[in-house]
Design a protein around this motif. Structure first.
Motif, PDB file in Angstrom:
ATOM      1  N   PHE A  99       0.801  -1.230   0.000  1.00 14.61           N
ATOM      2  CA  PHE A  99       0.000   0.000   0.000  1.00 14.61           C
ATOM      3  C   PHE A  99       0.830   1.274   0.000  1.00 14.61           C
ATOM      4  O   PHE A  99       0.377   2.309  -0.463  1.00 14.61           O
ATOM      5  CB  PHE A  99      -0.989   0.006   1.182  1.00 14.61           C
ATOM      6  CG  PHE A  99      -0.372   0.318   2.525  1.00 14.61           C
ATOM      7  CD1 PHE A  99      -0.160   1.625   2.922  1.00 14.61           C
ATOM      8  CD2 PHE A  99      -0.017  -0.697   3.403  1.00 14.61           C
ATOM      9  CE1 PHE A  99       0.410   1.919   4.165  1.00 14.61           C
ATOM     10  CE2 PHE A  99       0.545  -0.421   4.640  1.00 14.61           C
ATOM     11  CZ  PHE A  99       0.769   0.890   5.020  1.00 14.61           C
ATOM     12  N   HIS A 100       2.072   1.192   0.523  1.00  8.09           N
ATOM     13  CA  HIS A 100       2.866   2.438   0.608  1.00  8.09           C
ATOM     14  C   HIS A 100       3.471   2.829  -0.742  1.00  8.09           C
ATOM     15  O   HIS A 100       3.989   3.936  -0.886  1.00  8.09           O
ATOM     16  CB  HIS A 100       3.925   2.340   1.708  1.00  8.09           C
ATOM     17  CG  HIS A 100       4.937   1.258   1.521  1.00  8.09           C
ATOM     18  ND1 HIS A 100       4.623  -0.044   1.242  1.00  8.09           N
ATOM     19  CD2 HIS A 100       6.292   1.299   1.580  1.00  8.09           C
ATOM     20  CE1 HIS A 100       5.727  -0.762   1.138  1.00  8.09           C
ATOM     21  NE2 HIS A 100       6.739   0.031   1.328  1.00  8.09           N
ATOM     22  N   HIS A 101       3.401   1.922  -1.711  1.00  6.35           N
ATOM     23  CA  HIS A 101       3.731   2.303  -3.107  1.00  6.35           C
ATOM     24  C   HIS A 101       2.819   1.483  -4.019  1.00  6.35           C
ATOM     25  O   HIS A 101       3.268   0.786  -4.942  1.00  6.35           O
ATOM     26  CB  HIS A 101       5.222   2.140  -3.421  1.00  6.35           C
ATOM     27  CG  HIS A 101       5.785   0.774  -3.209  1.00  6.35           C
ATOM     28  ND1 HIS A 101       6.478   0.096  -4.168  1.00  6.35           N
ATOM     29  CD2 HIS A 101       5.743  -0.046  -2.144  1.00  6.35           C
ATOM     30  CE1 HIS A 101       6.849  -1.078  -3.699  1.00  6.35           C
ATOM     31  NE2 HIS A 101       6.410  -1.189  -2.467  1.00  6.35           N
ATOM     32  N   SER A 102       1.545   1.614  -3.767  1.00  4.30           N
ATOM     33  CA  SER A 102       0.550   0.724  -4.364  1.00  4.30           C
ATOM     34  C   SER A 102       0.472   0.859  -5.895  1.00  4.30           C
ATOM     35  O   SER A 102       0.412   1.964  -6.424  1.00  4.30           O
ATOM     36  CB  SER A 102      -0.819   1.049  -3.762  1.00  4.30           C
ATOM     37  OG  SER A 102      -1.800   0.248  -4.354  1.00  4.30           O
ATOM     38  N   PRO A 103       0.435  -0.290  -6.586  1.00  2.53           N
ATOM     39  CA  PRO A 103       0.322  -0.246  -8.044  1.00  2.53           C
ATOM     40  C   PRO A 103      -1.124  -0.140  -8.526  1.00  2.53           C
ATOM     41  O   PRO A 103      -1.362   0.032  -9.722  1.00  2.53           O
ATOM     42  CB  PRO A 103       0.906  -1.596  -8.476  1.00  2.53           C
ATOM     43  CG  PRO A 103       0.617  -2.510  -7.313  1.00  2.53           C
ATOM     44  CD  PRO A 103       0.656  -1.660  -6.077  1.00  2.53           C
ATOM     45  N   ARG A 104      -2.104  -0.268  -7.596  1.00  2.68           N
ATOM     46  CA  ARG A 104      -3.494  -0.350  -8.049  1.00  2.68           C
ATOM     47  C   ARG A 104      -4.438   0.024  -6.923  1.00  2.68           C
ATOM     48  O   ARG A 104      -4.261  -0.402  -5.772  1.00  2.68           O
ATOM     49  CB  ARG A 104      -3.751  -1.799  -8.483  1.00  2.68           C
ATOM     50  CG  ARG A 104      -5.127  -2.110  -8.981  1.00  2.68           C
ATOM     51  CD  ARG A 104      -5.116  -3.542  -9.537  1.00  2.68           C
ATOM     52  NE  ARG A 104      -6.455  -4.105  -9.614  1.00  2.68           N
ATOM     53  CZ  ARG A 104      -7.291  -3.861 -10.609  1.00  2.68           C
ATOM     54  NH1 ARG A 104      -6.920  -3.074 -11.610  1.00  2.68           N
ATOM     55  NH2 ARG A 104      -8.487  -4.409 -10.616  1.00  2.68           N
TER      56      ARG A 104
END
Ligand SMILES: NC(=O)c1ccc[n+]([C@@H]2O[C@H](COP(=O)([O-])OP(=O)(O)OC[C@H]3O[C@@H](n4cnc5c(N)ncnc54)[C@H](OP(=O)(O)O)[C@@H]3O)[C@@H](O)[C@H]2O)c1
Length: 321
Positions: free
Chosen positions: A247-252
């Motif tokens: 979630f801290h670099h979420s792709p979607r």
């Protein structure tokens, strides 16, 4: 071209060499505790200047220094650089506690140096998309935030995750992400409860926080033991937004309303996810700003104060505190 120095030669130091170059910066110098590691890192990454002390990076005429040491040394590594008036991007957590973080902020202010916590999450396309969707009323009024960050970690008692002398513990290492997410969306908590599993070295291996922010309830956790979902879900009166792992670099991001998927956003990107925070430093320096408006020191300090209060509840104390 912004001329950078890097302090520390570990995993994050290597990652930021790539990110700085990708963002159009120049990596001019590296400082390490020992000459041998400085030289090996500099040779491997083709960095011209290398030093066997951290202090040597002050006074070199650099534009910015990235601090990538263990948490216990963020303050001592950053202060000499800040006092020279050189910009500092410092890994999260900015320091071991709020008092140290405030000392760094004071040093930056009095010498007119830029300072920012390297909280890369808030510069991610996913995070900006989440904020926009909430502001547009996509899920109505926000009432609940859930985020958990966990992985089975290497708990070597002398390693940076488990050793209290290095500022170990799940809260400071990864709990900071769920807390920062909640803080960024709904501000500091009015009240909270915290529980933890404490390991043999005295640091938290798992920590859970339940907090109330007005009429928003947050359920935030971090674990060095569990292979957790690494997802975040923000729920409101009109649906919920799910930040897919990690979630801290979420792709979607997906939108769900009453059990049905009602929307999806691709927030993936090519290249380094650390590039965005470096871009922000470059923008701020070009504009002559001493702080990032997106990650102001006041926000960093409030989260540090919250982490201090959590540590008081769960009984985690660092040497010297
Ligand atoms: N943003 C992110 O995604 C992210 C991810 C992981 C970690 N971090 C943060 O980045 C920082 C560094 O983490 P990392 O994963 O790069 O750690 P790492 O690979 O263990 O590297 C840490 C570096 O700190 C220096 N250091 C200073 N005192 C030390 C000591 N007593 N023991 C070991 N190393 C010491 C070492 O550099 P020298 O030997 O050259 O002095 C070492 O290479 C931490 O503050 C952490 O919270 C951020």
């Amino acid at each position: 071209m912004t001329k950078w120095g890097i302090l520390g030669t570990g995993k994050m130091a290597a990652a930021l060499v790539d990110a700085i170059r990708e963002a159009g910066g120049e990596v001019a110098a590296v400082g390490s505790r020992a000459e041998g590691t400085a030289a090996a890192f500099a040779d491997h990454h083709r960095i011209p200047l290398r030093f066997g002390t951290y202090q040597a990076l002050a006074g070199l005429g650099l534009d910015a220094v990235y601090v990538a040491t263990t948490n216990d040394r963020h303050l001592s590594a950053a202060l000499p650089v800040l006092r020279e008036g050189v910009a500092v991007l410092c890994e999260k957590p900015l320091a071991l506690d709020a008092a140290q973080a405030a000392a760094m902020a004071d040093a930056a202010r009095s010498s007119g140096a830029f300072l920012m916590e390297a909280m890369w999450m808030v510069f991610q396309p996913a995070f900006e998309t989440l904020e926009r969707l909430i502001a547009e009323g996509t899920i109505g009024t926000v009432h609940h935030i859930r985020a958990d960050f966990g992985f089975p970690a290497d708990l070597d008692p002398a390693g940076r995750l488990a050793d209290p002398a290095l500022g170990g513990g799940a809260l400071l290492d990864i709990g900071i992400y769920p807390l920062t997410l909640a803080h960024a969306l709904v501000g500091p908590p009015d009240r909270f409860e915290a529980v933890a599993v404490i390991g043999p070295t005295g640091v938290d291996l798992q920590v859970g926080v339940a907090s109330v922010h007005g009429d928003v309830l947050a359920d935030l956790s971090a674990s060095f033991l569990a292979d957790a979902s690494l997802e975040a879900v923000v729920s409101g009166s009109g649906g919920r937004l799910r930040l897919h792992a990690e979630f801290h670099h979420s792709p979607r991001i997906t939108l769900h309303r009453r059990g049905e998927q009602a929307g999806a956003w691709d927030t993936s990107y090519p290249g380094s996810g650390y590039r965005f925070e470096v871009d922000e430093v470059h923008r701020c320096l070009a504009a002559g700003r001493l702080e990032s408006q997106r990650r102001p020191l006041a926000d960093t300090l409030e989260v540090m104060q919250w982490m201090d209060a959590i540590r008081e509840r769960i009984g985690v104390v660092y040497p010297g505190e």
